[in-house]
Design a protein around this motif. Sequence first.
Motif, PDB file in Angstrom:
ATOM      1  N   GLU A 203      33.967  37.226  47.881  1.00 21.09           N
ATOM      2  CA  GLU A 203      32.997  38.064  48.585  1.00 21.09           C
ATOM      3  C   GLU A 203      32.010  38.695  47.601  1.00 21.09           C
ATOM      4  N   VAL A 204      32.529  39.219  46.484  1.00 25.20           N
ATOM      5  CA  VAL A 204      31.660  39.844  45.479  1.00 25.20           C
ATOM      6  C   VAL A 204      30.749  38.799  44.835  1.00 25.20           C
ATOM      7  N   LEU A 205      31.295  37.636  44.507  1.00 25.42           N
ATOM      8  CA  LEU A 205      30.486  36.577  43.906  1.00 25.42           C
ATOM      9  C   LEU A 205      29.351  36.152  44.828  1.00 25.42           C
ATOM     10  N   ASP A 206      29.650  35.999  46.104  1.00 22.28           N
ATOM     11  CA  ASP A 206      28.621  35.623  47.074  1.00 22.28           C
ATOM     12  C   ASP A 206      27.527  36.685  47.118  1.00 22.28           C
ATOM     13  N   ARG A 207      27.931  37.936  47.179  1.00 20.71           N
ATOM     14  CA  ARG A 207      26.957  39.024  47.270  1.00 20.71           C
ATOM     15  C   ARG A 207      26.104  39.128  46.004  1.00 20.71           C
ATOM     16  N   GLU A 208      26.745  39.021  44.838  1.00 20.59           N
ATOM     17  CA  GLU A 208      25.997  39.135  43.581  1.00 20.59           C
ATOM     18  C   GLU A 208      25.050  37.951  43.374  1.00 20.59           C
ATOM     19  N   ALA A 209      25.511  36.751  43.708  1.00 19.16           N
ATOM     20  CA  ALA A 209      24.663  35.568  43.542  1.00 19.16           C
ATOM     21  C   ALA A 209      23.431  35.661  44.441  1.00 19.16           C
ATOM     22  N   LEU A 225      33.838  38.433  37.429  1.00 13.63           N
ATOM     23  CA  LEU A 225      35.281  38.698  37.419  1.00 13.63           C
ATOM     24  C   LEU A 225      35.614  39.805  36.420  1.00 13.63           C
ATOM     25  N   ASP A 226      35.022  39.748  35.230  1.00 12.88           N
ATOM     26  CA  ASP A 226      35.276  40.774  34.225  1.00 12.88           C
ATOM     27  C   ASP A 226      34.806  42.152  34.712  1.00 12.88           C
ATOM     28  N   ARG A 227      33.679  42.167  35.401  1.00  9.43           N
ATOM     29  CA  ARG A 227      33.175  43.439  35.895  1.00  9.43           C
ATOM     30  C   ARG A 227      34.091  43.993  36.990  1.00  9.43           C
ATOM     31  N   VAL A 228      34.526  43.114  37.896  1.00 10.11           N
ATOM     32  CA  VAL A 228      35.427  43.554  38.963  1.00 10.11           C
ATOM     33  C   VAL A 228      36.737  44.084  38.377  1.00 10.11           C
ATOM     34  N   ALA A 229      37.261  43.368  37.366  1.00  6.20           N
ATOM     35  CA  ALA A 229      38.491  43.815  36.720  1.00  6.20           C
ATOM     36  C   ALA A 229      38.300  45.149  36.024  1.00  6.20           C
ATOM     37  N   GLY A 230      37.131  45.326  35.394  1.00 10.86           N
ATOM     38  CA  GLY A 230      36.845  46.589  34.721  1.00 10.86           C
ATOM     39  C   GLY A 230      36.711  47.742  35.684  1.00 10.86           C
ATOM     40  N   ASP A 231      36.102  47.492  36.846  1.00  7.64           N
ATOM     41  CA  ASP A 231      35.956  48.531  37.864  1.00  7.64           C
ATOM     42  C   ASP A 231      37.297  48.966  38.407  1.00  7.64           C
TER      43      ASP A 231
END
Length: 233
Positions: A203-209, A225-231
């Motif tokens: 979902e995040v990848l779709d939105r960011e792209a 993925l790294d940003r999501v993991a960091g958040d």
Amino acid sequence: MSDAFGPQVPRQLPLDLPVEPRLGAEDFLVGPANAQAFAMIESWPAWPDGLLRVIGPAGSGKTHLAAIWARRAGGRIVPAGAVAAGNVEELARASALVVEDADRTPLDEHAMFHLLNVVRRTGASMLITARGAPEAWGLATPDLLSRLRLSPSVAIEPPDDVLLRAVLVKLFLDRQLVVDANVIEALGRRMERSLAAARELVEVLDREALSVGRRITRTFALEVLDRVAGDGA
């Protein structure tokens, strides 16, 4: 000037369009983690008891299995919070009933116990989904806890590598996104091993792209993925 995804480009506001999950039996991806649960759903009406509990973590496929069974059995699906003293008899008229997320909302325990008794008396079938065993629900009614403990249950385990990657592919296709195999492999190696995490990540990848007008490449996917993991740290 640059941001976490490389040189800064004008960001577009993506439309928040709903993605309808495909919940047919042919859309359920079977692997070692969920094969037993799927087999139990498919084996109905030859269940050892009229009541079956399906246990699994968030996003593991409980709702999908419930939808498959309800369609197969001609049943009705209700959230656990909808079970109340005033509608037990009406709910029990269904020959097959799904009660979802029994451990996610305060239960009307007396109504639930009454519903279980009526379902048993009429010979109907009932499926209950939850994240954990009844002992973890905080139940205060001993008879209800005892009845649930005695009912057959089947658990969905965390996904293995093959199932996790297959689910990633399905989630991208559900959003009409086609990504290279190296994207799936890279995400499968580094992401949290859960289907809920896979759903959130896609979902995040779709939105960011969409917002930056980029394809979902391996590099882009790993940056997100790294940003999501960091958040989430």
